[in-house]
Design a protein around this motif. Structure first.
Motif, mmCIF file in Angstrom:
data_model
loop_
_atom_site.group_PDB
_atom_site.id
_atom_site.type_symbol
_atom_site.label_atom_id
_atom_site.label_comp_id
_atom_site.label_asym_id
_atom_site.label_seq_id
_atom_site.Cartn_x
_atom_site.Cartn_y
_atom_site.Cartn_z
ATOM 1 N N SER A 210 6.226 -35.520 45.979
ATOM 2 C CA SER A 210 7.342 -35.898 45.186
ATOM 3 C C SER A 210 7.272 -37.446 44.784
ATOM 4 O O SER A 210 6.933 -38.351 45.746
ATOM 5 C CB SER A 210 8.796 -35.517 45.887
ATOM 6 O OG SER A 210 8.926 -34.273 46.053
ATOM 7 N N ARG B 138 10.099 -40.369 42.713
ATOM 8 C CA ARG B 138 11.226 -40.621 41.529
ATOM 9 C C ARG B 138 10.839 -41.783 40.778
ATOM 10 O O ARG B 138 10.729 -42.831 41.300
ATOM 11 C CB ARG B 138 12.457 -40.717 42.231
ATOM 12 C CG ARG B 138 13.724 -40.765 41.627
ATOM 13 C CD ARG B 138 15.158 -40.885 42.294
ATOM 14 N NE ARG B 138 15.318 -42.198 42.485
ATOM 15 C CZ ARG B 138 16.546 -42.623 42.659
ATOM 16 N NH1 ARG B 138 17.635 -41.815 42.738
ATOM 17 N NH2 ARG B 138 16.786 -43.844 43.051
ATOM 18 N N ARG C 65 11.121 -28.188 38.513
ATOM 19 C CA ARG C 65 10.273 -29.055 39.198
ATOM 20 C C ARG C 65 10.799 -30.557 39.151
ATOM 21 O O ARG C 65 10.805 -31.405 39.864
ATOM 22 C CB ARG C 65 8.808 -28.984 39.158
ATOM 23 C CG ARG C 65 8.242 -27.767 39.615
ATOM 24 C CD ARG C 65 6.864 -28.061 39.723
ATOM 25 N NE ARG C 65 5.942 -28.211 38.325
ATOM 26 C CZ ARG C 65 5.310 -29.247 37.896
ATOM 27 N NH1 ARG C 65 5.115 -30.225 38.953
ATOM 28 N NH2 ARG C 65 4.651 -29.606 36.850
ATOM 29 N N GLN D 55 13.401 -37.186 38.630
ATOM 30 C CA GLN D 55 12.880 -36.762 40.174
ATOM 31 C C GLN D 55 11.639 -35.755 39.887
ATOM 32 O O GLN D 55 11.832 -34.801 38.897
ATOM 33 C CB GLN D 55 13.864 -36.112 40.815
ATOM 34 C CG GLN D 55 13.744 -35.602 42.093
ATOM 35 C CD GLN D 55 13.025 -36.582 43.229
ATOM 36 O OE1 GLN D 55 13.636 -37.828 43.387
ATOM 37 N NE2 GLN D 55 12.124 -36.477 43.955
ATOM 38 N N ASN E 280 9.247 -33.106 41.767
ATOM 39 C CA ASN E 280 8.791 -32.523 43.064
ATOM 40 C C ASN E 280 7.577 -31.327 42.659
ATOM 41 O O ASN E 280 7.541 -30.891 41.604
ATOM 42 C CB ASN E 280 10.116 -31.642 43.434
ATOM 43 C CG ASN E 280 11.219 -32.573 43.762
ATOM 44 O OD1 ASN E 280 11.157 -33.702 44.228
ATOM 45 N ND2 ASN E 280 12.636 -31.952 43.462
ATOM 46 N N SER E 281 7.087 -30.994 43.786
ATOM 47 C CA SER E 281 6.051 -30.217 43.960
ATOM 48 C C SER E 281 4.912 -30.606 42.605
ATOM 49 O O SER E 281 4.476 -29.832 41.897
ATOM 50 C CB SER E 281 6.521 -28.642 43.381
ATOM 51 O OG SER E 281 7.510 -28.325 44.356
#
Length: 123
Positions: free
Chosen positions: A16, A18, A66, A81, A83-84
């Protein structure tokens, strides 16, 4: 209007990141914001957008679930953000400022752009 992205870097697949975008303008809370990305050899593509008050968000269909866009109007900052993460997410990510309260998925409808932050996802 100045936009400065940060938070990019190298991450392994599945990880991940950000991203943040700090906007130097008094009218930030009246402006929609967007995130776009451009991979090497490809055109810039829409990632996500958010309305001025944060109540409305749009996402590229392929990224729903995601990626999450959010904003803090007290800090003049918009976030992404991620993710994955997948290797195909590798790109330079740009934030963009629109002189409108409504978000858009069209790059040409944004008035100011940051310099971009590079995200590299290794397999």
């Amino acid at each position: 209007v100045q936009l400065v992205e940060s938070g990019g870097g190298l991450v392994q697949a599945g990880g991940s990141l950000r991203l943040s975008c700090l906007v130097s303008v008094r009218t930030f809370s009246y402006a929609a914001m967007g995130w776009f990305r451009q991979a090497a050899g490809k055109e810039r593509e829409f990632v996500a957008a958010i309305s001025a008050d944060g109540g409305l968000t749009n996402y590229a269909d392929s990224l729903k679930g995601r990626f999450t866009i959010s904003r803090d109007n007290a800090k003049n900052t918009v976030y992404l953000q991620m993710n994955s993460l997948k290797p195909e997410d590798t790109a330079v990510y740009y934030c963009a400022y629109r002189i409108s309260t409504r978000p858009s998925i069209v790059p040409d409808e944004y008035n100011y752009w940051g310099q971009g932050t590079r995200v590299t996802v290794s397999s």
